[in-house]
Design a protein around this motif. Structure first.
Motif, PDB file in Angstrom:
ATOM      1  N   ALA A  69       0.839  -1.197   0.000  1.00 29.54           N
ATOM      2  CA  ALA A  69       0.000   0.000   0.000  1.00 29.54           C
ATOM      3  C   ALA A  69       0.874   1.246   0.000  1.00 29.54           C
ATOM      4  N   ILE A  70       0.410   2.275  -0.697  1.00 31.30           N
ATOM      5  CA  ILE A  70       1.047   3.593  -0.694  1.00 31.30           C
ATOM      6  C   ILE A  70       0.043   4.571  -0.100  1.00 31.30           C
ATOM      7  N   LEU A  71       0.486   5.377   0.841  1.00 31.33           N
ATOM      8  CA  LEU A  71      -0.369   6.386   1.462  1.00 31.33           C
ATOM      9  C   LEU A  71       0.190   7.771   1.170  1.00 31.33           C
ATOM     10  N   THR A  72      -0.659   8.675   0.685  1.00 29.91           N
ATOM     11  CA  THR A  72      -0.233  10.041   0.368  1.00 29.91           C
ATOM     12  C   THR A  72      -1.365  11.008   0.698  1.00 29.91           C
ATOM     13  N   GLY A  73      -1.159  12.295   0.397  1.00 32.69           N
ATOM     14  CA  GLY A  73      -2.175  13.306   0.653  1.00 32.69           C
ATOM     15  C   GLY A  73      -2.602  13.993  -0.627  1.00 32.69           C
ATOM     16  N   ALA A  74      -3.819  14.504  -0.636  1.00 39.80           N
ATOM     17  CA  ALA A  74      -4.323  15.221  -1.808  1.00 39.80           C
ATOM     18  C   ALA A  74      -3.663  16.594  -1.921  1.00 39.80           C
ATOM     19  N   GLY A  75      -3.534  17.074  -3.153  1.00 44.02           N
ATOM     20  CA  GLY A  75      -2.938  18.386  -3.383  1.00 44.02           C
ATOM     21  C   GLY A  75      -1.427  18.349  -3.325  1.00 44.02           C
ATOM     22  N   GLY A 109       1.490  -5.866  14.662  1.00 43.90           N
ATOM     23  CA  GLY A 109       1.623  -7.133  13.949  1.00 43.90           C
ATOM     24  C   GLY A 109       1.286  -7.052  12.480  1.00 43.90           C
ATOM     25  N   ARG A 110       1.315  -5.851  11.909  1.00 44.55           N
ATOM     26  CA  ARG A 110       0.981  -5.680  10.492  1.00 44.55           C
ATOM     27  C   ARG A 110       1.965  -6.436   9.615  1.00 44.55           C
ATOM     28  N   GLU A 111       1.432  -7.236   8.661  1.00 42.28           N
ATOM     29  CA  GLU A 111       2.283  -8.105   7.848  1.00 42.28           C
ATOM     30  C   GLU A 111       2.516  -7.604   6.431  1.00 42.28           C
ATOM     31  N   LYS A 112       1.765  -6.602   5.995  1.00 46.65           N
ATOM     32  CA  LYS A 112       1.934  -6.075   4.641  1.00 46.65           C
ATOM     33  C   LYS A 112       2.559  -4.690   4.710  1.00 46.65           C
ATOM     34  N   PRO A 113       3.473  -4.384   3.793  1.00 47.99           N
ATOM     35  CA  PRO A 113       4.165  -3.094   3.837  1.00 47.99           C
ATOM     36  C   PRO A 113       3.291  -1.921   3.437  1.00 47.99           C
ATOM     37  N   ILE A 114       3.573  -0.784   4.078  1.00 49.83           N
ATOM     38  CA  ILE A 114       2.942   0.490   3.744  1.00 49.83           C
ATOM     39  C   ILE A 114       4.050   1.497   3.460  1.00 49.83           C
ATOM     40  N   ILE A 115       3.940   2.167   2.314  1.00 51.12           N
ATOM     41  CA  ILE A 115       4.905   3.186   1.905  1.00 51.12           C
ATOM     42  C   ILE A 115       4.247   4.547   2.037  1.00 51.12           C
ATOM     43  N   ALA A 116       4.891   5.473   2.719  1.00 52.95           N
ATOM     44  CA  ALA A 116       4.387   6.851   2.811  1.00 52.95           C
ATOM     45  C   ALA A 116       5.036   7.675   1.709  1.00 52.95           C
ATOM     46  N   ALA A 117       4.208   8.310   0.883  1.00 54.29           N
ATOM     47  CA  ALA A 117       4.691   9.213  -0.163  1.00 54.29           C
ATOM     48  C   ALA A 117       4.362  10.633   0.290  1.00 54.29           C
ATOM     49  N   MET A 123       3.170  17.038   9.542  1.00 55.80           N
ATOM     50  CA  MET A 123       3.273  17.631  10.867  1.00 55.80           C
ATOM     51  C   MET A 123       2.480  16.828  11.885  1.00 55.80           C
ATOM     52  N   GLY A 124       2.969  16.766  13.108  1.00 55.93           N
ATOM     53  CA  GLY A 124       2.236  16.099  14.173  1.00 55.93           C
ATOM     54  C   GLY A 124       1.893  14.677  13.796  1.00 55.93           C
ATOM     55  N   GLY A 125       0.590  14.380  13.799  1.00 57.96           N
ATOM     56  CA  GLY A 125       0.148  13.036  13.444  1.00 57.96           C
ATOM     57  C   GLY A 125       0.569  12.623  12.054  1.00 57.96           C
ATOM     58  N   GLY A 126       0.721  13.587  11.148  1.00 59.11           N
ATOM     59  CA  GLY A 126       1.203  13.251   9.803  1.00 59.11           C
ATOM     60  C   GLY A 126       2.603  12.705   9.848  1.00 59.11           C
ATOM     61  N   CYS A 127       3.450  13.297  10.677  1.00 60.46           N
ATOM     62  CA  CYS A 127       4.809  12.793  10.856  1.00 60.46           C
ATOM     63  C   CYS A 127       4.776  11.434  11.545  1.00 60.46           C
ATOM     64  N   GLU A 128       3.821  11.242  12.465  1.00 63.10           N
ATOM     65  CA  GLU A 128       3.703   9.958  13.157  1.00 63.10           C
ATOM     66  C   GLU A 128       3.264   8.849  12.192  1.00 63.10           C
ATOM     67  N   ILE A 129       2.445   9.189  11.201  1.00 60.77           N
ATOM     68  CA  ILE A 129       2.098   8.215  10.162  1.00 60.77           C
ATOM     69  C   ILE A 129       3.353   7.807   9.396  1.00 60.77           C
ATOM     70  N   VAL A 130       4.196   8.790   9.066  1.00 59.15           N
ATOM     71  CA  VAL A 130       5.457   8.502   8.368  1.00 59.15           C
ATOM     72  C   VAL A 130       6.305   7.536   9.201  1.00 59.15           C
ATOM     73  N   LEU A 131       6.398   7.802  10.491  1.00 57.77           N
ATOM     74  CA  LEU A 131       7.202   6.960  11.378  1.00 57.77           C
ATOM     75  C   LEU A 131       6.623   5.551  11.495  1.00 57.77           C
ATOM     76  N   ALA A 132       5.303   5.426  11.380  1.00 57.65           N
ATOM     77  CA  ALA A 132       4.659   4.118  11.480  1.00 57.65           C
ATOM     78  C   ALA A 132       4.725   3.332  10.176  1.00 57.65           C
ATOM     79  N   SER A 133       5.044   4.013   9.067  1.00 61.29           N
ATOM     80  CA  SER A 133       5.150   3.335   7.767  1.00 61.29           C
ATOM     81  C   SER A 133       6.439   2.520   7.702  1.00 61.29           C
ATOM     82  N   ASP A 134       6.479   1.573   6.771  1.00 64.20           N
ATOM     83  CA  ASP A 134       7.674   0.736   6.608  1.00 64.20           C
ATOM     84  C   ASP A 134       8.747   1.443   5.795  1.00 64.20           C
ATOM     85  N   ILE A 135       8.319   2.194   4.799  1.00 64.94           N
ATOM     86  CA  ILE A 135       9.216   2.927   3.914  1.00 64.94           C
ATOM     87  C   ILE A 135       8.588   4.298   3.702  1.00 64.94           C
TER      88      ILE A 135
END
Length: 277
Positions: A69-75, A109-117, A123-135
Motif C-alpha cells: 500500500a502507498i499512502l499520500t495526501g491530496a494536493g 503485527g501488520r504483515e503487509k508493507p505500507i509506503i508513505a509518499a 506535521m504532528g500526526g502526519g509525521c507519526e504516520i510517516v514513522l509508522a510506515s515501513d518505507i
C-alpha cells in the motif's frame, strides 16, 4: 479458492468500489494507493477520517490480492498536517479507532508493507504516520515536525516512541521538545525517510517504483520478513505498553488550561499564553 475466500473476495470488491468521504483509493494490480482527501484542511484528520482509514487498512490486510500500500495526501501542500485542531476547538470528535492515528499507528503485527509518499508538510500526526510506515519517501519541499508541544499537546500517536527508536534519543529529544520543523534532506539524513525525490520526479513516482519492486518479490516471503521484524522492532511487550501510557497523558494535556489555550491560539493564529496549568 474456498467458498469462504470467494465470499470474502466479493465483499472486498464491493468495499473497494464504494466512494469514500475523506479518502480516495485506487487499486493497480497488487498495489493499493490511498490518498487522504482533505486538502482544504491540509489533510488534517478528525474522528470520521480516522475511522475511514481504519476500514481501508482493515480491508487491505484482508485482501489477498493486495501486497503493498502507498499512502499520500491530496494536493501539493500537505501529506497530513496532523489532528484537525479546528475540529478540536469546535468540540468535534477527533479520536482515532483501535488501529490508531491514520488507521495505522497502533496497527500491531501488520504483515503487509505500507509506503508513505510525503507530498508536502507532515506535521504532528502526519509525521507519526510517516514513522509508522515501513518505507517513506518525500518531495524535496516536504517538511517534517512533531510540533504538538507548541500547542500544549504532545506526540501521543507514537511520535515520542518511534522517533526515539528510529533516529536515536538525543536527535529525537531535540525535535520532540522544541517542536522544530526540518526539511526533507535533513529528515533523510536522520533516517526518518528513505529518499528525497530528485528534480523531475515526485514522491509518488518513487513510491510506485519501490512498490513495483516489492511486488516482484514473494508476497509470502515479504509477510514472513515483516512478522519476524515486528518482534524485533515493535518489542511486542514494551512498545504497546508505552502506547497505552500515551492515552491518559494525552487526555490530561488536552483538558488542561495550556492544552485548551494552545489549540485556541492555533485556531486564532496568535501566540499562546501559557500558564503551566
Amino acid at each position: 479458492m474456498t467458498d469462504t475466500q470467494s465470499a470474502d473476495s466479493d465483499d472486498l470488491d464491493k468495499f473497494w468500489s464504494k466512494k469514500f468521504e475523506y479518502t480516495s483509493v485506487t487499486r493497480d494490480g497488487h498495489v493499493l494507493e490511498v490518498t487522504i482527501d482533505r486538502a482544504d484542511r491540509y489533510n488534517a484528520l478528525h474522528g470520521p477520517a480516522h475511522h475511514e482509514l481504519q476500514e481501508i487498512f482493515n480491508a487491505y490486510d484482508r485482501d489477498r490480492n493486495l501486497w503493498v500500500a502507498i499512502l499520500t495526501g491530496a494536493g501539493d501542500k500537505a501529506f497530513c498536517s496532523g489532528n484537525d485542531l479546528k475540529a478540536t476547538s469546535e468540540g468535534h470528535d477527533i479520536q482515532p479507532g483501535e488501529s490508531g492515528f491514520g488507521g495505522i499507528c497502533n496497527r500491531w503485527g501488520r504483515e503487509k508493507p505500507i509506503i508513505a509518499a510525503v507530498n508536502g508538510v507532515a506535521m504532528g500526526g502526519g509525521c507519526e504516520i510517516v514513522l509508522a510506515s515501513d518505507i517513506a519517501v518525500a518531495d524535496a519541499g516536504a517538511k517534517f515536525a512533531l510540533p504538538e508541544v507548541k500547542v500544549g499537546l504532545f506526540a501521543a500517536a507514537g511520535g515520542v516512541q518511534r522517533l526515539t527508536r528510529q533516529i536515536g534519543r538525543k536527535a529525537a529529544m531535540e525535535l520532540i521538545l522544541t517542536g522544530r520543523a526540518i526539511d526533507a534532506e535533513r529528515a533523510c539524513a536522520l533516517g526518518i525517510i528513505n529518499r528525497v525525490a530528485p528534480d523531475g520526479e515526485s514522491a509518488m513516482d518513487i513510491a510506485r517504483a519501490i512498490a513495483k519492486e516489492i511486488t516482484m518479490a514473494s508476497p509470502t516471503a515479504v509477510r514472513a520478513s515483516k512478522r519476524v521484524l515486528n518482534i524485533l522492532e515493535e518489542d511486542i511487550e514494551r512498545l504497546p505498553e508505552a502506547f497505552k501510557a500515551s492515552g491518559p497523558e494525552f487526555q490530561t494535556v488536552l483538558t488542561s488550561n495550556d492544552g485548551k489555550e494552545g489549540v485556541q491560539a492555533f485556531v486564532e493564529k496568535r501566540s499562546p499564553n501559557w500558564t503551566n496549568s
